[in-house]
Design a protein around this motif. Structure first.
Motif, PDB file in Angstrom:
ATOM      1  N   GLN A   4      12.801   3.739  -0.535  1.00 34.06           N
ATOM      2  CA  GLN A   4      12.624   2.706  -1.610  1.00 34.06           C
ATOM      3  C   GLN A   4      11.245   2.555  -2.092  1.00 34.06           C
ATOM      4  O   GLN A   4      10.935   2.262  -3.308  1.00 34.06           O
ATOM      5  CB  GLN A   4      13.297   1.514  -1.112  1.00 34.06           C
ATOM      6  N   ARG A   5      10.268   2.589  -1.038  1.00 32.00           N
ATOM      7  CA  ARG A   5       8.732   2.370  -1.605  1.00 32.00           C
ATOM      8  C   ARG A   5       8.514   3.583  -2.443  1.00 32.00           C
ATOM      9  O   ARG A   5       7.729   3.169  -3.445  1.00 32.00           O
ATOM     10  CB  ARG A   5       8.030   2.394  -0.365  1.00 32.00           C
ATOM     11  N   LEU A   6       8.812   4.606  -2.215  1.00 36.64           N
ATOM     12  CA  LEU A   6       8.297   5.778  -2.893  1.00 36.64           C
ATOM     13  C   LEU A   6       8.972   5.754  -4.237  1.00 36.64           C
ATOM     14  O   LEU A   6       8.018   6.157  -5.431  1.00 36.64           O
ATOM     15  CB  LEU A   6       8.512   7.098  -2.310  1.00 36.64           C
ATOM     16  N   ALA A  21       4.058  16.587  -6.222  1.00 37.48           N
ATOM     17  CA  ALA A  21       2.969  16.321  -7.010  1.00 37.48           C
ATOM     18  C   ALA A  21       2.075  15.093  -6.484  1.00 37.48           C
ATOM     19  O   ALA A  21       2.634  14.006  -6.010  1.00 37.48           O
ATOM     20  CB  ALA A  21       3.084  16.281  -8.240  1.00 37.48           C
ATOM     21  N   ALA A  22       0.829  15.111  -6.627  1.00 39.07           N
ATOM     22  CA  ALA A  22      -0.129  14.015  -6.169  1.00 39.07           C
ATOM     23  C   ALA A  22       0.289  12.747  -6.934  1.00 39.07           C
ATOM     24  O   ALA A  22       0.576  12.806  -8.085  1.00 39.07           O
ATOM     25  CB  ALA A  22      -1.512  14.310  -6.074  1.00 39.07           C
ATOM     26  N   ARG A  68       0.098  11.371   0.976  1.00 35.01           N
ATOM     27  CA  ARG A  68       0.601  12.721   1.611  1.00 35.01           C
ATOM     28  C   ARG A  68       2.308  12.447   1.377  1.00 35.01           C
ATOM     29  O   ARG A  68       2.934  13.650   0.932  1.00 35.01           O
ATOM     30  CB  ARG A  68       0.423  12.492   3.078  1.00 35.01           C
ATOM     31  N   VAL A  69       2.815  11.319   1.841  1.00 28.58           N
ATOM     32  CA  VAL A  69       4.344  11.195   1.741  1.00 28.58           C
ATOM     33  C   VAL A  69       4.784  11.205   0.245  1.00 28.58           C
ATOM     34  O   VAL A  69       5.913  11.793  -0.095  1.00 28.58           O
ATOM     35  CB  VAL A  69       4.867  10.098   2.397  1.00 28.58           C
ATOM     36  N   PHE A  70       4.001  10.787  -0.531  1.00 28.14           N
ATOM     37  CA  PHE A  70       4.188  10.807  -2.054  1.00 28.14           C
ATOM     38  C   PHE A  70       4.557  12.430  -2.704  1.00 28.14           C
ATOM     39  O   PHE A  70       5.460  12.810  -3.319  1.00 28.14           O
ATOM     40  CB  PHE A  70       3.308  10.163  -2.907  1.00 28.14           C
ATOM     41  N   ARG A  71       3.512  13.019  -2.200  1.00 30.26           N
ATOM     42  CA  ARG A  71       3.357  14.638  -2.616  1.00 30.26           C
ATOM     43  C   ARG A  71       4.406  15.242  -1.968  1.00 30.26           C
ATOM     44  O   ARG A  71       5.029  16.348  -2.669  1.00 30.26           O
ATOM     45  CB  ARG A  71       1.894  15.107  -2.088  1.00 30.26           C
ATOM     46  N   ARG A  72       4.575  14.807  -0.793  1.00 30.68           N
ATOM     47  CA  ARG A  72       5.916  15.544  -0.083  1.00 30.68           C
ATOM     48  C   ARG A  72       7.398  15.381  -0.733  1.00 30.68           C
ATOM     49  O   ARG A  72       8.271  16.226  -0.859  1.00 30.68           O
ATOM     50  CB  ARG A  72       5.961  15.290   1.407  1.00 30.68           C
TER      51      ARG A  72
END
Length: 336
Positions: free
Chosen positions: A244-246, A288-289, A280-284
């Motif tokens: 949810q945060r991402l 993409a960054a 890091r977790v967003f890219r995963r």
């Protein structure tokens, strides 16, 4: 009166005797398989409801008073509902109601033969006041409101899941048999509690300290119970909150109105306390960054604006970022 004509087409007669200067009627009716939901306002008069058709259907309605004193009379008995109180009424027998402003209410109408076997005292539950604060009543009301807001009521597949849950919650709120209570614990109550907890998470998603313990305390259950709810939903509390945060961060990064905000501000506003972890977790998750996702969103908007009126139509905020596009440091390091 259009109100009277509408219900007469359904085989129901309403007579109204004004008790206030203003009569206000604003109702929404939603039909589902095996249940009808009615919500809105019906106040300013004393209404007498009588069924006129020869329809043998025996229905009952759970009336939830959302606001304003609500006097209901039937079978020689009467009850006054305060804000948040509820009661069960027969919809085959004459019914008198007087609702003072603001007059908001919710009614769940179901066939009595479907509900009665779930009730411990089906013969004596009509016009029994169900007080505000009854856990199952609150869960049921919240569940209906969430379903309405998320347009779940319009989805046929979700309707088939929702209706049994509402029957469970109605039975528990009115007074369920032992078997019906056990069934509700595994079905309706569990689903409604999970809905309520997810709404709570959405409200507090920006708080880095959001935890299972805090949720459990607010919902008067154990942390392990909260964890089990998410396990039955095929995930964990931690995984759900992170997703949810991402998702919120992605929406913010692609929102032109927030284009000038730093990546770190977006991360903090979504409840991430560590920007490096967020990157890091967003890219995963998105491949993409965060800075790349924002750049792609800028390019998309720039292309749309250029197609409409050429480069001169591009807002200053996007032109400013174009000037920085050649900055080598920004190209290799996420913006914070």
């Amino acid at each position: 009166m259009l109100f009277r004509e509408f219900f007469e087409r359904l085989g129901v007669r309403y007579d109204a005797t004004p008790v206030d200067d203003l009569i206000e009627i604003d109702l929404t009716l939603q039909g589902l398989p095996g249940i009808q939901l009615l919500s809105g306002k019906l106040q300013g008069a004393r209404y007498r409801r009588m069924r006129e058709s020869g329809d043998p259907t025996e229905d009952v309605g759970l009336v939830v008073n959302a606001g304003g004193p609500h006097l209901i009379s039937q079978r020689g008995r009467e009850v006054v509902l305060g804000d948040g109180d509820a009661t069960l009424v027969s919809l085959t027998e004459p019914l008198d109601t007087t609702h003072r402003p603001p007059g908001d209410m919710l009614v769940l109408r179901v066939p009595r033969p479907q509900l009665a076997p779930r009730l411990a005292d089906a013969q004596d539950c009509v016009l029994r006041r169900i007080p505000y604060g009854t856990p199952a009543l609150g869960l049921m009301t919240d569940y209906v409101n969430v379903a309405w807001q998320e347009q779940t009521l319009a989805d046929g597949d979700l309707q088939r899941v929702l209706v049994p849950h509402l029957y469970d919650l109605m039975a528990v709120a009115i007074g369920a048999t032992r078997d019906a209570m056990h069934m509700a614990q595994d079905r309706g109550l569990r689903a409604a509690r999970l809905h309520a907890i997810k709404q709570d998470i959405a409200t507090h998603l920006d708080q880095a300290g959001l935890s299972v313990s805090a949720l459990a305390a607010r919902h008067r259950c154990t942390p392990r119970f909260v964890q089990r709810l998410f396990e039955t939903d095929g995930t964990t509390f931690t995984e759900y909150v992170l997703a949810q945060r991402l998702a919120r961060a992605h929406r913010m990064l692609t929102d032109p109105r927030r284009d000038s905000e730093k990546i770190s501000t977006v991360a903090y506003d979504c409840g991430f306390g560590d920007v490096s972890y967020f990157n890091r977790v967003f890219r995963r998750s998105y491949g993409a960054a965060p800075s790349d996702v924002r750049a792609q969103a800028r390019q998309a908007v720039h292309g749309q604006l250029a197609a409409l009126g050429g480069h001169h139509a591009v807002p200053t905020v996007y032109a400013r970022h174009e000037l920085l596009a050649g900055d080598a440091e920004r190209a290799v390091r996420p913006e914070v």
